[in-house]
Design a protein around this motif. Structure first.
Motif, PDB file in Angstrom:
ATOM      1  N   ARG A  44       0.833  -1.214   0.000  1.00  0.00           N
ATOM      2  CA  ARG A  44       0.000   0.000   0.000  1.00  0.00           C
ATOM      3  C   ARG A  44       0.863   1.257   0.000  1.00  0.00           C
ATOM      4  N   ILE A  45       1.784   1.324  -0.963  1.00  0.00           N
ATOM      5  CA  ILE A  45       2.716   2.442  -1.059  1.00  0.00           C
ATOM      6  C   ILE A  45       2.674   3.002  -2.475  1.00  0.00           C
ATOM      7  N   CYS A  46       2.702   4.309  -2.563  1.00  0.00           N
ATOM      8  CA  CYS A  46       2.815   4.988  -3.847  1.00  0.00           C
ATOM      9  C   CYS A  46       3.893   6.047  -3.692  1.00  0.00           C
ATOM     10  N   VAL A  67       0.101  12.334  -5.294  1.00  0.00           N
ATOM     11  CA  VAL A  67      -0.113  11.061  -4.580  1.00  0.00           C
ATOM     12  C   VAL A  67      -1.388  11.134  -3.751  1.00  0.00           C
ATOM     13  N   GLN A  68      -1.644  12.270  -3.108  1.00  0.00           N
ATOM     14  CA  GLN A  68      -2.870  12.418  -2.314  1.00  0.00           C
ATOM     15  C   GLN A  68      -4.118  12.314  -3.200  1.00  0.00           C
ATOM     16  N   PRO A  72      -7.540   7.926  -3.029  1.00  0.00           N
ATOM     17  CA  PRO A  72      -8.884   7.306  -2.990  1.00  0.00           C
ATOM     18  C   PRO A  72      -9.035   6.152  -3.975  1.00  0.00           C
ATOM     19  N   TYR A  73      -8.449   6.289  -5.152  1.00  0.00           N
ATOM     20  CA  TYR A  73      -8.532   5.214  -6.135  1.00  0.00           C
ATOM     21  C   TYR A  73      -7.730   3.990  -5.676  1.00  0.00           C
ATOM     22  N   LEU A  74      -6.571   4.243  -5.110  1.00  0.00           N
ATOM     23  CA  LEU A  74      -5.737   3.127  -4.638  1.00  0.00           C
ATOM     24  C   LEU A  74      -6.406   2.401  -3.481  1.00  0.00           C
ATOM     25  N   GLN A  75      -7.069   3.143  -2.599  1.00  0.00           N
ATOM     26  CA  GLN A  75      -7.745   2.507  -1.469  1.00  0.00           C
ATOM     27  C   GLN A  75      -8.910   1.633  -1.911  1.00  0.00           C
ATOM     28  N   ASN A  76      -9.520   1.981  -3.045  1.00  0.00           N
ATOM     29  CA  ASN A  76     -10.625   1.183  -3.578  1.00  0.00           C
ATOM     30  C   ASN A  76     -10.147   0.078  -4.517  1.00  0.00           C
TER      31      ASN A  76
END
Length: 142
Positions: A44-46, A67-68, A72-76
């Motif tokens: 869970r790193i970008c 990155v911020q 939201p897209y990465l969390q989903n």
């Protein structure tokens, strides 16, 4: 610790690709305008790494905003949409050019505004209390 490893790995890949691109162009310089978006879904790193030439247009705080916007897209679990959003944001920033003074001031107050307000509030409150105590002492002295 995992963040540091991701940052190191992304910079390592970025530097190797920059050197390979420079050798391919026979430019003889290692700084290119490559931007690398590193995403580790398991950790869970970008992390976004940019070259030296492009650092004036994309300082670290602008990359942090990108990155911020991707979070939201990465969390989903929408990795493709996150990459699309990141590339779209980076394209807009590159077209916009280097950050203006207003952009820098806005980012500064966005980061430290609460601390500055708290400091000003504390100073005003302390000054008001000191003035009140001084008036009391003068009144009692009379």
């Amino acid at each position: 610790m995992v963040n540091d490893a991701a940052q190191y790995f992304a910079r390592y890949i970025h530097d190797n690709w920059s050197k390979a691109l420079a050798q391919e162009r026979n430019a003889g310089e290692s700084s290119t305008s490559i931007v690398l978006i590193f995403i580790s879904t398991l950790d869970r790193i970008c992390y976004i790494s940019s070259g030296n030439r492009i650092a004036a247009v994309l300082p670290w705080w602008r990359l942090e905003h990108v990155v911020q916007d991707m979070k939201p897209y990465l969390q989903n679990g929408q990795i493709g949409d996150a990459l699309f959003k990141g590339i779209e944001d980076l394209s807009k920033l590159l077209i916009t050019g280097p950050p203006s003074f207003a952009d820098r001031v806005n980012d500064f107050f966005e980061r430290f505004g609460v601390v500055i307000l708290f400091t000003i509030f504390t100073f005003v409150f302390a000054t008001w209390g000191e003035c009140r105590d001084r008036r009391k002492r003068l009144f009692l002295a009379e």
